[in-house]
Write a protein that holds these residues in place. Structure first.
Motif, PDB file in Angstrom:
ATOM      1  N   ALA A  33      -5.963   1.303   3.530  1.00 23.03           N
ATOM      2  CA  ALA A  33      -5.625   1.213   2.101  1.00 23.03           C
ATOM      3  C   ALA A  33      -5.636  -0.243   1.652  1.00 23.03           C
ATOM      4  CB  ALA A  33      -4.262   1.856   1.845  1.00 23.03           C
TER       5      ALA A  33
ATOM      6  N   ALA B 255     -13.225   6.310   2.773  1.00 20.21           N
ATOM      7  CA  ALA B 255     -12.682   7.474   2.068  1.00 20.21           C
ATOM      8  C   ALA B 255     -11.959   7.068   0.787  1.00 20.21           C
ATOM      9  CB  ALA B 255     -11.728   8.240   2.988  1.00 20.21           C
ATOM     10  N   TYR B 256     -11.473   5.831   0.727  1.00 20.02           N
ATOM     11  CA  TYR B 256     -10.767   5.352  -0.466  1.00 20.02           C
ATOM     12  C   TYR B 256     -11.681   4.714  -1.514  1.00 20.02           C
ATOM     13  CZ  TYR B 256      -6.113   5.850   1.643  1.00 20.02           C
ATOM     14  OH  TYR B 256      -4.970   6.343   2.179  1.00 20.02           O
ATOM     15  N   LEU B 257     -12.894   4.369  -1.116  1.00 18.86           N
ATOM     16  CA  LEU B 257     -13.745   3.551  -1.991  1.00 18.86           C
ATOM     17  C   LEU B 257     -14.664   4.373  -2.879  1.00 18.86           C
ATOM     18  CD1 LEU B 257     -14.874   0.730   0.452  1.00 18.86           C
ATOM     19  CD2 LEU B 257     -13.161   0.596  -1.357  1.00 18.86           C
ATOM     20  N   PRO B 258     -14.924   3.889  -4.101  1.00 20.78           N
ATOM     21  CA  PRO B 258     -15.909   4.554  -4.959  1.00 20.78           C
ATOM     22  C   PRO B 258     -17.344   4.302  -4.488  1.00 20.78           C
ATOM     23  CG  PRO B 258     -14.959   2.651  -6.097  1.00 20.78           C
ATOM     24  CD  PRO B 258     -14.227   2.797  -4.795  1.00 20.78           C
ATOM     25  N   TYR B 259     -17.539   3.267  -3.635  1.00 18.89           N
ATOM     26  CA  TYR B 259     -18.853   3.001  -3.044  1.00 18.89           C
ATOM     27  C   TYR B 259     -18.595   2.522  -1.619  1.00 18.89           C
ATOM     28  CZ  TYR B 259     -17.258  -1.603  -4.447  1.00 18.89           C
ATOM     29  OH  TYR B 259     -16.487  -2.721  -4.618  1.00 18.89           O
TER      30      TYR B 259
ATOM     31  N   VAL C 105     -12.249  -3.384  -3.450  1.00 18.01           N
ATOM     32  CA  VAL C 105     -12.531  -3.084  -4.867  1.00 18.01           C
ATOM     33  C   VAL C 105     -12.284  -4.323  -5.732  1.00 18.01           C
ATOM     34  CG1 VAL C 105     -12.228  -0.604  -4.726  1.00 18.01           C
ATOM     35  CG2 VAL C 105     -10.242  -2.033  -5.290  1.00 18.01           C
TER      36      VAL C 105
ATOM     37  N   GLU D 150      -3.934   4.166   8.409  1.00 19.96           N
ATOM     38  CA  GLU D 150      -4.043   4.523   6.995  1.00 19.96           C
ATOM     39  C   GLU D 150      -3.584   3.366   6.112  1.00 19.96           C
ATOM     40  OE1 GLU D 150      -5.491   7.454   6.725  1.00 19.96           O
ATOM     41  OE2 GLU D 150      -5.687   7.283   4.546  1.00 19.96           O
ATOM     42  N   HIS D 151      -2.519   2.683   6.527  1.00 17.00           N
ATOM     43  CA  HIS D 151      -2.033   1.554   5.725  1.00 17.00           C
ATOM     44  C   HIS D 151      -3.043   0.408   5.711  1.00 17.00           C
ATOM     45  CE1 HIS D 151       2.459   2.377   4.949  1.00 17.00           C
ATOM     46  NE2 HIS D 151       1.860   3.519   5.163  1.00 17.00           N
TER      47      HIS D 151
ATOM     48  N   ALA E 189      -9.256  -1.390   1.519  1.00 17.93           N
ATOM     49  CA  ALA E 189      -9.917  -0.781   0.365  1.00 17.93           C
ATOM     50  C   ALA E 189      -9.519  -1.497  -0.928  1.00 17.93           C
ATOM     51  CB  ALA E 189      -9.569   0.712   0.276  1.00 17.93           C
ATOM     52  N   SER E 190      -8.232  -1.830  -1.057  1.00 19.67           N
ATOM     53  CA  SER E 190      -7.771  -2.539  -2.262  1.00 19.67           C
ATOM     54  C   SER E 190      -8.448  -3.902  -2.374  1.00 19.67           C
ATOM     55  CB  SER E 190      -6.256  -2.729  -2.228  1.00 19.67           C
ATOM     56  OG  SER E 190      -5.594  -1.500  -2.409  1.00 19.67           O
ATOM     57  N   ALA E 191      -8.549  -4.600  -1.254  1.00 15.23           N
ATOM     58  CA  ALA E 191      -9.198  -5.914  -1.268  1.00 15.23           C
ATOM     59  C   ALA E 191     -10.684  -5.774  -1.598  1.00 15.23           C
ATOM     60  CB  ALA E 191      -9.014  -6.605   0.084  1.00 15.23           C
TER      61      ALA E 191
ATOM     62  N   ASP F  62      -1.743   7.089  13.194  1.00 13.18           N
ATOM     63  CA  ASP F  62      -2.157   7.546  11.859  1.00 13.18           C
ATOM     64  C   ASP F  62      -1.666   6.621  10.746  1.00 13.18           C
ATOM     65  OD1 ASP F  62      -3.366   9.521  10.015  1.00 13.18           O
ATOM     66  OD2 ASP F  62      -1.293   9.842   9.402  1.00 13.18           O
TER      67      ASP F  62
ATOM     68  N   VAL G   2      -5.297   0.872  -3.869  1.00  8.64           N
ATOM     69  CA  VAL G   2      -4.428   1.904  -3.306  1.00  8.64           C
ATOM     70  C   VAL G   2      -3.034   1.306  -3.098  1.00  8.64           C
ATOM     71  CG1 VAL G   2      -4.022   3.444  -1.347  1.00  8.64           C
ATOM     72  CG2 VAL G   2      -6.361   3.014  -2.147  1.00  8.64           C
TER      73      VAL G   2
ATOM     74  N   ARG H 125     -11.708   5.558   7.267  1.00  3.13           N
ATOM     75  CA  ARG H 125     -10.583   5.659   6.324  1.00  3.13           C
ATOM     76  C   ARG H 125     -10.765   4.713   5.135  1.00  3.13           C
ATOM     77  NH1 ARG H 125      -5.349   7.601   9.317  1.00  3.13           N
ATOM     78  NH2 ARG H 125      -6.207   8.479  11.223  1.00  3.13           N
TER      79      ARG H 125
ATOM     80  N   VAL I 281       0.827  -1.207   0.000  1.00  3.61           N
ATOM     81  CA  VAL I 281       0.000   0.000   0.000  1.00  3.61           C
ATOM     82  C   VAL I 281       0.863   1.259   0.000  1.00  3.61           C
ATOM     83  CG1 VAL I 281      -1.903  -1.162   1.176  1.00  3.61           C
ATOM     84  CG2 VAL I 281      -0.208   0.125   2.525  1.00  3.61           C
TER      85      VAL I 281
ATOM     86  N   LEU J 239      -3.505 -11.885  -2.084  1.00  2.00           N
ATOM     87  CA  LEU J 239      -4.880 -12.140  -1.648  1.00  2.00           C
ATOM     88  C   LEU J 239      -5.463 -13.382  -2.308  1.00  2.00           C
ATOM     89  CD1 LEU J 239      -6.952  -8.837  -1.609  1.00  2.00           C
ATOM     90  CD2 LEU J 239      -6.392 -10.300   0.333  1.00  2.00           C
TER      91      LEU J 239
END
Lengths: 328, 328
Positions: free
Chosen positions: A260, A297-301, A267, A256-257, A263-265, A252, B172, A294, A173, B268
C-alpha cells in the motif's frame, strides 16, 4: 550511461553502524577494489575520520595508489546530511554527536567531496551499475530494520526542502492503526515501518508464538531452534517461502502494508521502476513476487518492481557515482 | 520572483468541463484581463478550438490587442497531456475523443505554446501569485469532485515518467478498505478520493440519512431542504462548521483519510508548503484547521498547510506563468 565522464580515480565509501564499505574505481568507471571493514566505534568524528583515512590509504596502497591521486571521494552516512554544509544529523547508528564533519575530512583530502545519506547513494549505485541502470525516474525502497526510500526524479536525486525526503517509514497506510499510535514525533518507528520492516515482522512473529500453551505448528519455530524469543525475520521469510501456513499468515499484514505504501508513492511519483533493497527484500522470490502482485493490485496502471542488484555494495558504488558527478 | 522575465503579452487559458477561464497579462506580469466563459460543448477538438480562438480574439480586441501580439499562450486541460506532442488523453470532462490537439491550435497561433494538465497549472498560478509565492518545493492537493495533486520540486513542475504523477486520489491510506474494493484499474475513483473527495462526503452523508425511520436530528437536512437525496458536500461542511454533531461525525472519516494521504506525501517529498485547493478546501476555516491538525498529528515534523488563494483563476494565471516560462 555516462561512465565516460569519469576522468580519474574515485573512492566511494558507505559508512554503516557496524560495517563500512570501500569502493575504488578507475578512469573508465571500472571497479578496482571493493572491500568491507568493521566500522570503528570512535565516539568523535575527529577520531572516526582518522581511522577512515588510515583504512582508505591502506587500501589504496594495496593497488599502488595514493589519496592525492583520487579525483573525488563520495561518502554515505546513515543519517541526514545538509547539502552543502556537511552537517550530519539524525544518525543514531553512529556513536557521535551531531556534527559538521567536513573539516575533519578536509584535514586529509582537498579534492572533490560529496557527502550524502546512505539510501540516496544506494539508489545512485543501482542507477549506475544495478537494477535501475539507464532509468531517470526511480523510487527505491529499502526494507531492513526500518524502512527508508530514495528518489531519482528527472535523472537527479530528489532530497526535499530540508533533505528529509524519502521517509517512507512514516507513510500512513492504515489510518485506524496509525491514529491509535498517537503522534509520530516521539515514536522510534513510523507507522508503516512499525508493521512492514524486519523489526515489524519479527515482532509480529514473536507475538504469535508468545503463548507457550497455544504454539502453532510451524517451520518458523524449528528454524528458530524451538525458541520463540529467538525468531528472526529471516526465519519467517524462509518458512513462508516454503509454504508454512503460520508464516504466510504472519507475512500478510507486513506485505499488504508495504504494498500500500509503495502503491501510494507510485501514484504520486509515476516512476519508471521501483527498486526494492535492504535485507528483507533480498530474501528471495517469495517476497518480491508477493510485493509485486500486491502493489499492482492497488494501481490503476502497472509498475515495474525489481530487487536491488548490488546488495550491500550499492552505497559505496553510488558514492563513486556521486563523487564523479555522473549524470543520468 | 521572476516577473521580469515576462517580455511581452501572454495569454493563459484554463479549459474546464463547464467553464473556461481566460487571463491576459502585460509585459510586467500584471493581469490585464481575467474572464470566465461557458465551455463550448463541441464534440471535436477542431470545432472546440475554433470557438476558443474566437473568444480569445474577442477578449483581446476589448483591450486593443491582437493574437499576433501575444508572445506565448498557455492552455490547461482536465486531462493528461504528453509533454511535447500535445496528445491529450484521459479527459472525461471534455466531449472529445483522445486527440493530438496541437495542429488545431497551430491553425490559429504560431507563437510559444505550453499545454499542460489543469492541476499542474493551478499549482504554477499559486506559486507565481498565490499561496506559494517564492517557494521551490510545494505539494498542491485539490479536493473537489475527485482528488488530484501537483508538485513543484526544486522549482520545477514534476510530472513523472509518463506525465501521470500526482494521482493522489489513488493513494492507499486504509489497506482494509482499499483491498475490499478490489483492483483500482476498473474503478471510477481511487480509494482515497472515494472517501475524501466531495463525491465521497456526499455519498457518506446521503447514506447516513438514507433510512427515513432513523433520521438523525441535523442541520444538514435543513440545509438540504429536508430532502436526503439532495444533500450536497457544502451542506455537510457548513453544518460541521456550525458544530452540528451528525456533520462532524460524517466528516471524521474523509478528513482523517485525506490527512493520512497528505502526511504520506509530505514524508516522501518533504515540501516547504502544502497548498489545498478545490471547492471542498475553499469551504473555510473549519475544513482547513481540521486538515492542518490531523496532518501534523501524523508527521514526525510539522509542515505548513495553506488554502489556495487564487480560487478558480489559479489555472489561467498559472498558464501564463508556464507560457512565459517563468522560473522559480
Amino acid at each position: 550511461m555516462a561512465a565516460q565522464e569519469l576522468t580519474g580515480y574515485q573512492a566511494g565509501i558507505d559508512v554503516g553502524g557496524t560495517k563500512t564499505m570501500f569502493c575504488i574505481t578507475g578512469a573508465n568507471g571500472d571497479i578496482l577494489l571493493l572491500e568491507r571493514r568493521s566500522t570503528a566505534a570512535h565516539g568523535s568524528p575527529g577520531l572516526f575520520f582518522d581511522w577512515l583515512f588510515v583504512e582508505l590509504k591502506h587500501l589504496l596502497q594495496g593497488i599502488s595508489l595514493t589519496l592525492k591521486q583520487l579525483e573525488g571521494i563520495g561518502i554515505g552516512f546513515p543519517g541526514v546530511i545538509g547539502d552543502t554544509e556537511g552537517q550530519l544529523s539524525q544518525a543514531p547508528a553512529l556513536p557521535w554527536p551531531v556534527a559538521d564533519i567536513r573539516p575533519d575530512i578536509r584535514r586529509y583530502y582537498e579534492g572533490r567531496l560529496y557527502l550524502d545519506n546512505d539510501v540516496n547513494l544506494a539508489l545512485l549505485g543501482e542507477c549506475w551499475k544495478g537494477a535501475a541502470a539507464g532509468k531517470k525516474h526511480v523510487l527505491m525502497v529499502t526494507v531492513g530494520t526500518g524502512i527508508g526510500s530514495a528518489m531519482l526524479l528527472n535523472g537527479r536525486l530528489y532530497k526535499g526542502a530540508n533533505n528529509a525526503a524519502g521517509e517512507a517509514g512514516y507513510m500512513v497506510v492504515d489510518v485506524g492503526l496509525a491514529r491509535s499510535r498517537g503522534s509520530a514525533s516521539g515514536a522510534d518507528f513510523g507507522p508503516l515501518e512499525a508493521v512492514a520492516s524486519g523489526s515489524g515482522i519479527t515482532a509480529l512473529a514473536r507475538a504469535r508464538f508468545a503463548d507457550p500453551a497455544a504454539l502453532p505448528a510451524s517451520r518458523i519455530l524449528t528454524l528458530a531452534g524451538g525458541k520463540p524469543e529467538e525468531i528472526e525475520t529471516r526465519h519467517v521469510l524462509q518458512a513462508a517461502a516454503e509454504g508454512d501456513y503460520a508464516a504466510l499468515e504472519i507475512m500478510d499484514k507486513p506485505l499488504e502494508h508495504l504494498a500500500a505504501g509503495i502503491a501510494s508513492a507510485v501514484v504520486l511519483l509515476n516512476p519508471q521502476l521501483v527498486v526494492l533493497g535492504g535485507g528483507v527484500a533480498a530474501s528471495g522470490d517469495y517476497y518480491m513476487n508477493e510485493i509485486r502482485n500486491r502493489v499492482n493490485a492497488y494501481l490503476p496502471y502497472p509498475v515495474d518492481l525489481e530487487a536491488a542488484k548490488l546488495g550491500n555494495t550499492a552505497g559505496a558504488v553510488g558514492a563513486v557515482a556521486a563523487a564523479a558527478n555522473i549524470l543520468w
